[in-house]
Design a protein around this motif. Structure first.
Motif, PDB file in Angstrom:
ATOM      1  N   ALA A  15      44.407  26.252  71.346  1.00 36.41           N
ATOM      2  CA  ALA A  15      44.266  24.823  71.607  1.00 36.41           C
ATOM      3  C   ALA A  15      43.840  24.095  70.339  1.00 36.41           C
ATOM      4  CB  ALA A  15      43.261  24.587  72.726  1.00 36.41           C
ATOM      5  N   GLN A  16      42.901  24.689  69.611  1.00 37.40           N
ATOM      6  CA  GLN A  16      42.426  24.062  68.385  1.00 37.40           C
ATOM      7  C   GLN A  16      43.550  23.933  67.359  1.00 37.40           C
ATOM      8  OE1 GLN A  16      39.249  26.149  66.424  1.00 37.40           O
ATOM      9  NE2 GLN A  16      38.736  24.393  65.148  1.00 37.40           N
ATOM     10  N   ASP A  17      44.294  24.999  67.140  1.00 38.87           N
ATOM     11  CA  ASP A  17      45.392  24.950  66.169  1.00 38.87           C
ATOM     12  C   ASP A  17      46.491  23.991  66.613  1.00 38.87           C
ATOM     13  OD1 ASP A  17      44.059  26.788  64.601  1.00 38.87           O
ATOM     14  OD2 ASP A  17      45.150  28.507  65.418  1.00 38.87           O
ATOM     15  N   SER A  18      46.770  23.974  67.894  1.00 43.88           N
ATOM     16  CA  SER A  18      47.812  23.085  68.422  1.00 43.88           C
ATOM     17  C   SER A  18      47.448  21.620  68.235  1.00 43.88           C
ATOM     18  CB  SER A  18      48.028  23.355  69.911  1.00 43.88           C
ATOM     19  OG  SER A  18      48.448  24.663  70.130  1.00 43.88           O
ATOM     20  N   ILE A  19      46.219  21.284  68.574  1.00 47.66           N
ATOM     21  CA  ILE A  19      45.793  19.887  68.455  1.00 47.66           C
ATOM     22  C   ILE A  19      45.735  19.474  66.991  1.00 47.66           C
ATOM     23  CG2 ILE A  19      43.869  18.299  68.861  1.00 47.66           C
ATOM     24  CD1 ILE A  19      43.407  19.834  71.512  1.00 47.66           C
ATOM     25  N   ARG A  20      45.237  20.352  66.144  1.00 44.48           N
ATOM     26  CA  ARG A  20      45.169  20.016  64.716  1.00 44.48           C
ATOM     27  C   ARG A  20      46.565  19.852  64.111  1.00 44.48           C
ATOM     28  NH1 ARG A  20      39.873  21.975  61.824  1.00 44.48           N
ATOM     29  NH2 ARG A  20      38.464  21.764  63.584  1.00 44.48           N
ATOM     30  N   LYS A  21      47.496  20.698  64.523  1.00 45.86           N
ATOM     31  CA  LYS A  21      48.862  20.579  64.013  1.00 45.86           C
ATOM     32  C   LYS A  21      49.495  19.270  64.488  1.00 45.86           C
ATOM     33  CE  LYS A  21      53.155  23.043  63.489  1.00 45.86           C
ATOM     34  NZ  LYS A  21      53.722  24.332  63.255  1.00 45.86           N
ATOM     35  N   ALA A  22      49.278  18.923  65.767  1.00 44.76           N
ATOM     36  CA  ALA A  22      49.815  17.662  66.299  1.00 44.76           C
ATOM     37  C   ALA A  22      49.173  16.463  65.599  1.00 44.76           C
ATOM     38  CB  ALA A  22      49.591  17.592  67.806  1.00 44.76           C
ATOM     39  N   LEU A  23      47.878  16.553  65.322  1.00 49.20           N
ATOM     40  CA  LEU A  23      47.208  15.471  64.601  1.00 49.20           C
ATOM     41  C   LEU A  23      47.802  15.314  63.202  1.00 49.20           C
ATOM     42  CD1 LEU A  23      43.448  16.000  65.560  1.00 49.20           C
ATOM     43  CD2 LEU A  23      44.896  14.077  66.198  1.00 49.20           C
TER      44      LEU A  23
ATOM     45  N   ARG B 229      39.717  10.801  64.267  1.00 48.02           N
ATOM     46  CA  ARG B 229      40.368  12.103  64.060  1.00 48.02           C
ATOM     47  C   ARG B 229      39.328  13.221  64.069  1.00 48.02           C
ATOM     48  NH1 ARG B 229      45.197  13.776  60.053  1.00 48.02           N
ATOM     49  NH2 ARG B 229      45.083  16.001  60.438  1.00 48.02           N
ATOM     50  N   GLU B 230      38.204  12.991  63.441  1.00 47.31           N
ATOM     51  CA  GLU B 230      37.136  13.996  63.427  1.00 47.31           C
ATOM     52  C   GLU B 230      36.640  14.298  64.832  1.00 47.31           C
ATOM     53  OE1 GLU B 230      33.952  13.159  60.687  1.00 47.31           O
ATOM     54  OE2 GLU B 230      35.379  12.529  59.153  1.00 47.31           O
ATOM     55  N   VAL B 231      36.524  13.265  65.665  1.00 41.83           N
ATOM     56  CA  VAL B 231      36.099  13.473  67.056  1.00 41.83           C
ATOM     57  C   VAL B 231      37.090  14.380  67.770  1.00 41.83           C
ATOM     58  CG1 VAL B 231      35.769  12.312  69.282  1.00 41.83           C
ATOM     59  CG2 VAL B 231      34.780  11.330  67.220  1.00 41.83           C
ATOM     60  N   LEU B 232      38.377  14.116  67.595  1.00 36.10           N
ATOM     61  CA  LEU B 232      39.395  14.937  68.249  1.00 36.10           C
ATOM     62  C   LEU B 232      39.428  16.355  67.700  1.00 36.10           C
ATOM     63  CD1 LEU B 232      42.339  12.411  68.631  1.00 36.10           C
ATOM     64  CD2 LEU B 232      40.805  13.275  70.398  1.00 36.10           C
TER      65      LEU B 232
ATOM     66  N   GLY C   8      38.058  22.266  69.084  1.00 39.08           N
ATOM     67  CA  GLY C   8      37.428  23.573  68.938  1.00 39.08           C
ATOM     68  C   GLY C   8      36.817  24.083  70.222  1.00 39.08           C
ATOM     69  N   VAL C   9      36.544  23.204  71.157  1.00 29.41           N
ATOM     70  CA  VAL C   9      35.903  23.582  72.415  1.00 29.41           C
ATOM     71  C   VAL C   9      36.913  23.790  73.536  1.00 29.41           C
ATOM     72  CG1 VAL C   9      34.253  22.802  74.163  1.00 29.41           C
ATOM     73  CG2 VAL C   9      33.813  22.330  71.762  1.00 29.41           C
ATOM     74  N   LEU C  10      38.007  22.989  73.507  1.00 32.99           N
ATOM     75  CA  LEU C  10      38.979  23.038  74.595  1.00 32.99           C
ATOM     76  C   LEU C  10      39.640  24.421  74.671  1.00 32.99           C
ATOM     77  CD1 LEU C  10      40.721  19.581  74.301  1.00 32.99           C
ATOM     78  CD2 LEU C  10      39.031  20.296  75.971  1.00 32.99           C
TER      79      LEU C  10
END
Length: 172
Positions: free
Chosen positions: A87-95, A109-112, A117-119
């Protein structure tokens, strides 16, 4: 005649640049409000729906406007078995792919990124707690964005026109 056309073009370009900047000031609070609502829906999906994270992000993304729609859809896609990212890698890549299309700043962006990292890695209650914390931080940023909009939106429009006029005066 050619000078007049050039002056009009320079003046028009300055005015359009000012209106574009004003549009960015107006879009940021709207996008933050959409993001807050999306996170609140995600919190509901996690707590009551027991929905897997990729499905929840995909379902939430459908109801959003661009660019947040594409951001969430992309994050959900990267979590699928075809890509197999966390989830962390996916969200960071999408961001990384879609953040430049938004009007939001690096604080959001930092909040997301912190939330990513938690999701999917902690229990349901911990995820809900972190989503609520992220929503609170984004509400604070939304209030600041609304203040910026009130302060700078009209000024940006005027400044674009005035800078265009200054350039015309200096050139001619």
């Amino acid at each position: 005649m050619l000078k007049l056309v050039g002056a009009v073009l320079v003046l028009g370009a300055g005015t359009l640049a000012g209106f574009y900047q004003a549009q960015q000031f107006a879009a940021r609070p709207r996008q933050l409000r959409e993001l807050i609502l999306a996170l609140q829906r995600l919190e509901t999906e996690i707590s009551y729906g027991f929905t897997p994270l990729p499905d929840a992000l995909e379902r939430i993304g459908v109801s959003l406007r661009e660019p947040l729609k594409s951001l969430l859809a992309s994050a959900a896609l990267y979590m699928r078995p075809d890509y197999g990212l966390s989830a962390q890698d996916s969200i960071r890549k999408a961001l990384g792919e879609y953040w430049k299309r938004t009007s939001m700043k690096s604080a959001e962006r930092e909040v997301l990124e912190q939330l990513s990292g938690v999701l999917g890695t902690s229990d349901r209650q911990d995820q809900i707690k972190h989503i609520a914390l992220a929503v609170g931080q984004l509400k604070h940023e939304e209030a600041a964005a609304r203040d910026d909009q009130v302060k700078y939106e009209k000024m940006s429009k005027s400044l674009g026109l005035l800078i265009g006029a200054l350039i015309v005066i200096l050139i001619f």
